[in-house]
Design an enzyme around this catalytic site. Sequence first.
Site, mmCIF file in Angstrom:
data_model
loop_
_atom_site.group_PDB
_atom_site.id
_atom_site.type_symbol
_atom_site.label_atom_id
_atom_site.label_comp_id
_atom_site.label_asym_id
_atom_site.label_seq_id
_atom_site.Cartn_x
_atom_site.Cartn_y
_atom_site.Cartn_z
ATOM 1 C CE LYS A 43 0.695 7.035 -7.150
ATOM 2 N NZ LYS A 43 -0.616 6.404 -7.087
HETATM 3 N N1 PMP Z 1 -2.541 0.565 -5.981
HETATM 4 C C1 PMP Z 1 -2.919 1.676 -6.639
HETATM 5 C C2 PMP Z 1 -3.668 1.527 -7.909
HETATM 6 C C3 PMP Z 1 -2.611 2.944 -6.118
HETATM 7 O O1 PMP Z 1 -2.993 4.057 -6.772
HETATM 8 C C4 PMP Z 1 -1.922 3.045 -4.894
HETATM 9 C C5 PMP Z 1 -1.609 4.396 -4.321
HETATM 10 N N2 PMP Z 1 -0.388 4.881 -4.799
HETATM 11 C C6 PMP Z 1 -1.535 1.857 -4.250
HETATM 12 C C7 PMP Z 1 -1.865 0.636 -4.825
HETATM 13 C C8 PMP Z 1 -0.746 1.889 -2.973
HETATM 14 O O2 PMP Z 1 0.550 2.348 -3.230
HETATM 15 P P1 PMP Z 1 1.397 3.093 -2.109
HETATM 16 O O3 PMP Z 1 1.323 2.245 -0.901
HETATM 17 O O4 PMP Z 1 2.761 3.155 -2.689
HETATM 18 O O5 PMP Z 1 0.789 4.422 -1.908
#
Ligand code: PMP
Length: 295
Positions: free
Chosen positions: A153
């Site tokens: 991320k």
């Molecule tokens: N894809 C992207 C590109 C994101 O930014 C997020 C948010 N973090 C998600 C998927 C979903 O991830 P999570 O469920 O861990 O928040």
Amino acid sequence: MYYTSDSVLFLDGRFVKAEDAKVDLFGQTLHYGYGVFEGIRAYQTINGTKIFKSHEHYERLKRSCDLLSLPLSYSEEELTQLSYQLLEKNNLSNAYLRPLVFSGPNMSLTAPKEVSIMIAAWDWGKYFSHTSLRVCISSYQRPNPKSIRMEAKACGHYVNSIMATTEAKERGFDEALMTDMNGFVAEGPGANFFFEKDGILYTPPLGNILPGITRKTVLDICHELDIPVQERLFRPEELFEADGAFFCGTAAEITAIESIEGQSFSKSWKKTFGSVIQEAYQNIVKDKSYSYVIV
Ligand code: PMP
């Protein structure tokens, strides 16, 4: 919106007033997007304030650091403890937490030897302003996993996300859905994607998407409630035949999709698996049992 004169954040070992916190303007994170972050939610539950899947989020933060060679010394447990302290100091219960690992002064193009970490928290209600989204297929694709580390991320990856959402809004939609570099559906700019067809839920496999913690929770809910789910690649055209669809993410939670490129689905939201999962998810994050949900 994100802080007031009373707000406190955690910065490199100390809790400081948000308005007094300073950052160096010569860091790689600001100039090149070379940093990593997390988005975490805390909920007021029947057992008090609970950070949902804190360990998993900090595990992903540490993995993102490893993938980008950022030396973060805090453990998942330490970061979780600091996060609870931060919520308490800011008198927050239902809150969004934003840890960010960033670089100090360094204009070179090699990974920094030291990093800073800050954790902020604020009251962030619903991420989307609508309960049901009009989604377009973006002209932007997700980055090629061979040019970046897709599982990380990383701050810089969100240039792609901001461009996609901005384009969607300029075209009169609420949100974008992006394909991967081969034209298969990948994910939204800040959320993973599921669709339903003939009694089965489908979602893209890991590889070209962020491994969402909410996506994993949805898969667990499906397992628990006997909702058939398959991880496979599919093209946008398949979605025009879908019975329903939703986005999922920590900020987005479970958000219904109303239409894709103006084409709505054969079932109303309340009759889809998405609606059942949405209710189950709210029960889980608030520590309530969800076994009574009958599919
Ligand atoms: N894809 C992207 C590109 C994101 O930014 C997020 C948010 N973090 C998600 C998927 C979903 O991830 P999570 O469920 O861990 O928040």
